[in-house]
Design an enzyme around this catalytic site. Sequence first.
Site, PDB file in Angstrom:
ATOM      1  N   ASP A 196       0.848  -1.184   0.000  1.00 29.05           N
ATOM      2  CA  ASP A 196       0.000   0.000   0.000  1.00 29.05           C
ATOM      3  C   ASP A 196       0.895   1.249   0.000  1.00 29.05           C
ATOM      4  O   ASP A 196       1.831   1.325  -0.795  1.00 29.05           O
ATOM      5  CB  ASP A 196      -0.966  -0.050   1.191  1.00 29.05           C
ATOM      6  N   TYR A 243      -3.069  10.865   0.982  1.00 36.84           N
ATOM      7  CA  TYR A 243      -3.690  10.761  -0.345  1.00 36.84           C
ATOM      8  C   TYR A 243      -3.689  12.129  -1.027  1.00 36.84           C
ATOM      9  O   TYR A 243      -3.426  12.239  -2.234  1.00 36.84           O
ATOM     10  CB  TYR A 243      -5.119  10.243  -0.213  1.00 36.84           C
ATOM     11  N   HIS A 270      -4.720  -7.834   0.774  1.00 36.14           N
ATOM     12  CA  HIS A 270      -4.027  -6.549   0.873  1.00 36.14           C
ATOM     13  C   HIS A 270      -3.216  -6.425   2.156  1.00 36.14           C
ATOM     14  O   HIS A 270      -2.150  -5.811   2.163  1.00 36.14           O
ATOM     15  CB  HIS A 270      -5.066  -5.441   0.803  1.00 36.14           C
TER      16      HIS A 270
END
Length: 391
Positions: free
Chosen positions: A191, A318, A369
Amino acid sequence: MTAIAPFTLPMPGGEEIVPLDLSVPQPHLDDLHERLNRTRWPEQETVTDASQGVPLLTMQDMCAHWRDHYDWRRCEAMLNGFGQYRTAIDGLGIHFLHRRSPEPRALPLILTHGWPGSVIEFNKVIGPLTDPARHGGDPADAFHVVAPSLPGYGFSDRPSGSGWPVERIAAAWITLMRRLGYDRFVAQGGDWGSAVTNAIATSGAPEVTAIHLNMVIAQPEAEDMADLTDAEKTALADLKRYARDGNGYARQQGTRPQTLGYGLVDSPAGQAAWIYEKFMAWTDSGGDPTRVLTLDEMLDNIMLYWLPGTAASAGRLYWESFRKFAANPVAIPVACTIFPKEIFRASRRWAARKYPNLVHWGEPARGGHFAAFEQPEIFVDEIRASFRTVR
């Protein structure tokens, strides 16, 4: 009762590495209990599946467990047992776990988590990585393990200004490893940890020997599209589905993280649902994450967002870097593991263009994930195999 502000820690002085014996004051836990007790719930979803988000009954059961049965002091003791520290780097207090191996020739390894993860993801792999002999492995595969909390996550400080993209985090991690006395190390991440680890590899720092990624960002080129394998077709179809109805969280955090933060920092049920949805969608569990993680394990991770109130600060990564997530080519040795339920699954030929010095390629039968969290034994085996050639 009066609302309690998020839990924070004092800034370490200078370049000192300060041991952290974590002990969250009881009023913070009492405040959590009271907020859970007074949750104002929405009505039940109008469908019979999770297509509208986390089902109401699922969330109510989780929050009831959190309120009535969850034990933060157990998690706190576990974190303290690994060895926790704080140090100031580039104006921020950085929190990290550090466990040295008993093996004198152990290889230093820095592990970087992503969103919505934390250092909790690594709690089942630190022991086998640092002391393989005690866990049925070969002592020659030992690592000294460092696992920092990203800026704005967990018990690292929240940046007070913009300008903390993945490249700056990578530079901070290199400084951390140097400060710990490691003049040669390897790095691993998934990630956001994948983006940070890739940036570590392209930094030019001479200490960086090799990297391992369990989220590989490598797109097909035009000629690939005319000759796709079945696995590549499936991976692209899954990515298209994710782009259509699975990435709303990234758009919100990448554009308006502050707006999102008001609700999540104020409501433990909201914060838990925001993260639990990703455990549902991104674990290799058929949509039921309790098949691979316990409620307590997921709540341990959620607590590292709730207690320090990091919903907005974590989301800002982000805003800072999402448009630059695509990794730059890396010349040093690179190892990759593609877990079958990862969001994006690059094929080896796509990755080989970006990583010409590809020393290991793993495709396990299970895992998603949150690889180290879900499948710790497979994750450890992959890390050991990945770095054997660079010791």
